[in-house]
Design a protein around this motif. Structure first.
Motif, PDB file in Angstrom:
ATOM      1  N   THR A 145      46.347 -94.817  28.404  1.00  0.00           N
ATOM      2  CA  THR A 145      47.236 -95.914  28.001  1.00  0.00           C
ATOM      3  C   THR A 145      47.809 -96.612  29.228  1.00  0.00           C
ATOM      4  OG1 THR A 145      47.874 -94.426  26.215  1.00  0.00           O
ATOM      5  CG2 THR A 145      49.118 -96.470  26.426  1.00  0.00           C
ATOM      6  N   LEU A 146      48.278 -95.796  30.168  1.00  0.00           N
ATOM      7  CA  LEU A 146      48.842 -96.362  31.396  1.00  0.00           C
ATOM      8  C   LEU A 146      47.794 -97.182  32.148  1.00  0.00           C
ATOM      9  CD1 LEU A 146      50.939 -93.327  32.628  1.00  0.00           C
ATOM     10  CD2 LEU A 146      51.835 -95.622  32.296  1.00  0.00           C
ATOM     11  N   LEU A 147      46.572 -96.645  32.199  1.00  0.00           N
ATOM     12  CA  LEU A 147      45.501 -97.328  32.929  1.00  0.00           C
ATOM     13  C   LEU A 147      45.200 -98.685  32.293  1.00  0.00           C
ATOM     14  CD1 LEU A 147      43.403 -97.163  35.205  1.00  0.00           C
ATOM     15  CD2 LEU A 147      41.808 -96.221  33.536  1.00  0.00           C
ATOM     16  N   LEU A 148      45.168 -98.690  30.973  1.00  0.00           N
ATOM     17  CA  LEU A 148      44.894 -99.929  30.256  1.00  0.00           C
ATOM     18  C   LEU A 148      45.982-100.971  30.542  1.00  0.00           C
ATOM     19  CD1 LEU A 148      42.852-101.036  28.150  1.00  0.00           C
ATOM     20  CD2 LEU A 148      44.567-100.484  26.413  1.00  0.00           C
ATOM     21  N   LEU A 185      54.534-103.280  30.998  1.00  0.00           N
ATOM     22  CA  LEU A 185      54.327-102.152  31.909  1.00  0.00           C
ATOM     23  C   LEU A 185      55.505-101.181  31.870  1.00  0.00           C
ATOM     24  CD1 LEU A 185      52.668-103.591  35.143  1.00  0.00           C
ATOM     25  CD2 LEU A 185      51.806-101.781  33.667  1.00  0.00           C
ATOM     26  N   LEU A 186      56.716-101.727  31.948  1.00  0.00           N
ATOM     27  CA  LEU A 186      57.890-100.843  31.928  1.00  0.00           C
ATOM     28  C   LEU A 186      58.010-100.143  30.580  1.00  0.00           C
ATOM     29  CD1 LEU A 186      60.660-102.847  33.841  1.00  0.00           C
ATOM     30  CD2 LEU A 186      59.327-100.901  34.630  1.00  0.00           C
ATOM     31  N   GLY A 187      57.700-100.858  29.514  1.00  0.00           N
ATOM     32  CA  GLY A 187      57.764-100.252  28.183  1.00  0.00           C
ATOM     33  C   GLY A 187      56.833 -99.057  28.072  1.00  0.00           C
ATOM     34  N   VAL A 188      55.603 -99.223  28.540  1.00  0.00           N
ATOM     35  CA  VAL A 188      54.633 -98.123  28.493  1.00  0.00           C
ATOM     36  C   VAL A 188      55.106 -96.967  29.371  1.00  0.00           C
ATOM     37  CG1 VAL A 188      52.289 -97.452  29.096  1.00  0.00           C
ATOM     38  CG2 VAL A 188      52.698 -99.622  27.950  1.00  0.00           C
ATOM     39  N   CYS A 189      55.534 -97.287  30.595  1.00  0.00           N
ATOM     40  CA  CYS A 189      55.979 -96.234  31.521  1.00  0.00           C
ATOM     41  C   CYS A 189      57.148 -95.452  30.934  1.00  0.00           C
ATOM     42  CB  CYS A 189      56.427 -96.843  32.849  1.00  0.00           C
ATOM     43  SG  CYS A 189      55.067 -97.410  33.860  1.00  0.00           S
ATOM     44  N   VAL A 190      58.142 -96.176  30.398  1.00  0.00           N
ATOM     45  CA  VAL A 190      59.346 -95.510  29.889  1.00  0.00           C
ATOM     46  C   VAL A 190      59.020 -94.658  28.669  1.00  0.00           C
ATOM     47  CG1 VAL A 190      61.525 -95.952  28.687  1.00  0.00           C
ATOM     48  CG2 VAL A 190      61.028 -97.108  30.838  1.00  0.00           C
ATOM     49  N   SER A 191      58.169 -95.146  27.777  1.00  0.00           N
ATOM     50  CA  SER A 191      57.909 -94.360  26.574  1.00  0.00           C
ATOM     51  C   SER A 191      57.083 -93.113  26.907  1.00  0.00           C
ATOM     52  CB  SER A 191      57.237 -95.207  25.503  1.00  0.00           C
ATOM     53  OG  SER A 191      56.071 -95.785  25.997  1.00  0.00           O
ATOM     54  N   ILE A 192      56.379 -93.122  28.018  1.00  0.00           N
ATOM     55  CA  ILE A 192      55.615 -91.927  28.406  1.00  0.00           C
ATOM     56  C   ILE A 192      56.415 -91.016  29.324  1.00  0.00           C
ATOM     57  CG2 ILE A 192      53.644 -91.142  29.788  1.00  0.00           C
ATOM     58  CD1 ILE A 192      52.075 -93.481  28.595  1.00  0.00           C
ATOM     59  N   GLY A 193      57.117 -91.595  30.296  1.00  0.00           N
ATOM     60  CA  GLY A 193      57.755 -90.763  31.316  1.00  0.00           C
ATOM     61  C   GLY A 193      59.259 -90.886  31.410  1.00  0.00           C
ATOM     62  N   GLY A 194      59.898 -91.612  30.485  1.00  0.00           N
ATOM     63  CA  GLY A 194      61.340 -91.803  30.585  1.00  0.00           C
ATOM     64  C   GLY A 194      61.677 -92.777  31.699  1.00  0.00           C
ATOM     65  N   THR A 195      62.972 -92.830  32.051  1.00  0.00           N
ATOM     66  CA  THR A 195      63.397 -93.779  33.081  1.00  0.00           C
ATOM     67  C   THR A 195      63.327 -93.121  34.449  1.00  0.00           C
ATOM     68  OG1 THR A 195      64.941 -94.652  31.484  1.00  0.00           O
ATOM     69  CG2 THR A 195      65.223 -95.351  33.751  1.00  0.00           C
ATOM     70  N   ILE A 196      62.335 -93.494  35.223  1.00  0.00           N
ATOM     71  CA  ILE A 196      62.235 -92.983  36.588  1.00  0.00           C
ATOM     72  C   ILE A 196      62.709 -94.104  37.503  1.00  0.00           C
ATOM     73  CG2 ILE A 196      60.705 -92.077  38.356  1.00  0.00           C
ATOM     74  CD1 ILE A 196      58.868 -91.194  36.011  1.00  0.00           C
ATOM     75  N   GLY A 197      63.870 -93.897  38.120  1.00  0.00           N
ATOM     76  CA  GLY A 197      64.517 -94.998  38.802  1.00  0.00           C
ATOM     77  C   GLY A 197      64.068 -95.231  40.227  1.00  0.00           C
ATOM     78  N   PHE A 198      64.316 -96.446  40.691  1.00  0.00           N
ATOM     79  CA  PHE A 198      64.279 -96.812  42.112  1.00  0.00           C
ATOM     80  C   PHE A 198      62.894 -96.885  42.762  1.00  0.00           C
ATOM     81  CE2 PHE A 198      68.625 -95.188  41.601  1.00  0.00           C
ATOM     82  CZ  PHE A 198      69.314 -96.296  42.035  1.00  0.00           C
ATOM     83  N   VAL A 199      61.816 -96.497  42.038  1.00  0.00           N
ATOM     84  CA  VAL A 199      60.498 -96.589  42.677  1.00  0.00           C
ATOM     85  C   VAL A 199      60.204 -98.040  43.054  1.00  0.00           C
ATOM     86  CG1 VAL A 199      58.036 -96.162  42.415  1.00  0.00           C
ATOM     87  CG2 VAL A 199      59.688 -94.651  41.304  1.00  0.00           C
ATOM     88  N   GLY A 200      60.513 -98.944  42.122  1.00  0.00           N
ATOM     89  CA  GLY A 200      60.240-100.365  42.350  1.00  0.00           C
ATOM     90  C   GLY A 200      61.164-100.996  43.363  1.00  0.00           C
TER      91      GLY A 200
END
Lengths: 257, 339
Positions: free
Chosen positions: B200-203, B250-265
């Motif tokens: 999903t992330l790759l897509l 992109l953020l929606g997919v990331c958050v629903s899979i891995g939660g809120t991972i802050g500050f990377v961006g």
């Protein structure tokens, strides 16, 4: 006729800062938009170049500026303003190359056969060829303004619009920038329209002038005809020409000493 | 010179980091062994065994998800920073990730689902809420300060994050067992990731990341100001909407899979900009690769440092991120006052 503006009204928040302005511009001319603060100079220029919504008509070679695609408009009209963000430290070359954005074709906007030559010519014209790789933060205020002048030169427009381009610059830089623009204008098929506060500059460099008085056009025509002592006095509410002469007289006494 | 070096180093460094992360863990395996297992997994000739199970069932999907999440978050940050000409903009600082979390939690609480696609409801709600948050924050920021000054938009983001977090806490308190812990939504975790997650992330990254990468030139113009971008011939509205939509998905997919991972961006684009300069045609792809490396290392630290206790991945990124935030804010303020 390059630019034709008829009965143009525009403003912010429902109030018209400019009312029913009409004028036109031909190749070879440098039109100075003059008037006191709040007369609507910037509003008029922004509307006529399609940046601000307006009523009336503004046509570039017969085409409604509001219906032109941004890139198509940018290939014919370039705008030099002082409201530019330099939060990110681009190099001189990167800023100037952005002038070619509208000319690039293809999927990633990468094809631009003339680009390299135009960028080099623009950098040469403003005397920054040797600062190509320098970062903006390493340049003086006057040099930064020349970088953005090179950007609009690289954009290779027919009409160059200047919104108070030299307000915050020293007198040396003002002369430098205006001389460069004047030389640019003399090539065939080019015209300049600018908002200026300094009436001396308007009279010295402008071929034509448009005087705005509280949103209305008080005079428009050749610079010498439009900017008369009587009209300026009327619009500015004081004898502007007399005052400018008085200012210059200060120097006569100091010369004698 | 340093530019070219970084450019050519990034892809191999990413591959090596991925290999390292697959090898390391509570049961360390040698790189040779790992490669053999990976090869057997690829060719479908698995021999069975605990090493194989650990690598193919647990570590590989997790490493893939971490890399893809890191790449997505970092790319989103870089794109938003260009669009808003604000080096502090990021999913976490603007509150967009929190908004997406709220959407995901709401979907779970309300039981919003698409038949046949178990996670789609959560994901779509996260995307919609991410877009809504972004639109709301931008509207507020424009209304308060058209120049989008560095401080204003971040303040709005902070207030919005706090508001959304309290709503999330409220929902989680009442929803009980149905929802993963608040720690997951506020600090993130990619343990237990699956190959479906990775796919999903790759897509999402292929489609939305591709759209963002194609806008490098336009974002360069945006970095000089929105009005300037229009004068240069950029279709301002189209670019803005594309970036907002791509970032939200992109953020929606990331958050629903891995939660809120802050500050990377926030951290990665800033570091890349220091080396490569602000040209988005280079900044965006480099941030994508460097973001993957960064999050892989953060995840590695998180799961090995205090093993067997696993630190939430967001703890590691936030520790680095908070320091980076201060540095960037300081530099940006100094530059602002110098002019």
């Amino acid at each position: 006729m390059m630019l034709t503006v008829r009965e143009l009204s525009a403003g912010y928040g429902g109030q018209d800062a400019v009312r029913k302005a009409s004028f036109s511009l031909e190749a070879g001319q440098w039109l100075m938009i003059c008037g006191p603060n709040g007369a609507g100079k910037s509003t008029l220029v922004k509307a006529a170049t399609g940046t601000l919504p307006f009523q009336g008509t503004a046509e570039l070679y017969g085409q409604d500026v509001r219906r032109m695609q941004p890139a198509a408009l940018a290939r014919r009209v370039a705008v030099l303003s002082q409201r530019v963000s330099t939060e990110y430290d681009f190099t001189v070359e990167q800023v100037v190359a952005l002038g070619r954005y509208a000319h690039r074709k293809g999927f990633l906007r990468s094809a631009d056969p003339e680009g390299e030559a135009q960028i080099a010519r623009a950098l040469g014209a403003v005397g920054l060829a040797d600062k190509r790789a320098a970062r903006l933060s390493a340049l003086s205020g006057g040099e930064v303004q020349r970088v953005f002048l090179a950007q609009v030169f690289a954009q290779d427009p027919e009409l160059l619009v200047l919104d108070e381009p030299v307000n915050h610059l020293d007198v040396t830089y003002q002369k430098q920038i205006f001389d460069l623009i004047d030389r640019w204008r003399q090539a065939p098929g080019r015209a300049v329209m600018s908002v200026v506060h300094d009436l001396n500059l308007a009279r010295r460099y402008g071929t034509h002038a448009l005087l705005l008085d509280r949103g209305r056009v008080a005079a428009w025509g050749e610079a010498g005809v439009a900017l008369t002592r009587e009209r300026l006095a009327e619009v500015y509410g004081m004898d502007v020409l007399g005052w400018l002469r008085e200012l210059l007289r200060c120097w006569e006494t100091s010369d004698k000493k | 010179m340093a530019r070219k070096l970084l450019w050519w180093c990034l892809p191999p460094v990413l591959l090596l980091t991925m290999l390292l992360c697959v090898c390391a863990g509570s049961v360390p395996l040698s790189p040779g062994e790992t490669l053999q297992i990976l090869w057997r997994g690829l060719t479908g000739t698995e021999a069975g065994g605990s090493g194989e199970a650990i690598i193919l069932r647990v570590r590989l999907p997790r490493v893939l998800c971490v890399a893809l999440t890191g790449a997505s978050l970092s790319l989103c940050g870089a794109a938003m920073q260009g669009l808003l000409r604000n080096p502090l903009a990021d999913g976490s600082t603007l509150g967009v990730s929190s908004g997406a979390s709220l959407g995901a939690i709401l979907a779970i609480v309300l039981g919003i689902q698409f038949p046949g696609l178990p996670f789609a409801g959560t994901m779509v709600m996260a995307m919609l809420f991410a877009f809504g948050s972004l639109a709301l924050i931008l509207t507020l920021a424009y209304a308060l300060d058209r120049s989008l000054a560095t401080g204003t938009i971040i303040l709005i983001g902070v207030v919005f994050s706090m508001f959304v977090s309290s709503l999330m806490n409220l929902l989680i308190t009442f929803a009980g067992e149905k929802i993963k812990s608040i720690t997951f939504w506020t600090l993130g975790s990619l343990s237990g990731s699956t190959y479906v997650n990775a796919l999903t992330l790759l897509l999402a990254l292929t489609v939305c990341g591709g759209a963002l990468l194609a806008l490098g030139g336009a974002l360069n113009a945006f970095a000089l100001g929105e009005e300037q971008a229009r004068h240069l011939g950029v279709s301002v509205r189209r670019v803005k909407l594309t970036v907002m939509a791509a970032v939200s998905v992109l953020l929606g997919v990331c958050v629903s899979i891995g939660g809120t991972i802050g500050f990377v961006g926030l951290v990665i684009p800033h570091m890349v900009r220091l080396v490569l300069g602000p040209d988005h045609r280079r900044l965006l792809p480099a941030s994508l690769l460097a973001g993957a490396v960064f999050l892989l290392l953060a995840d590695l630290v998180g799961r090995t440092l205090l093993s067997p206790v696993e630190l939430p991945i967001g703890v590691v990124t936030s520790l680095v991120g908070a320091a980076a935030f201060l540095v960037i804010f300081y530099r940006s303020r100094k530059r602002g006052s110098a002019q």
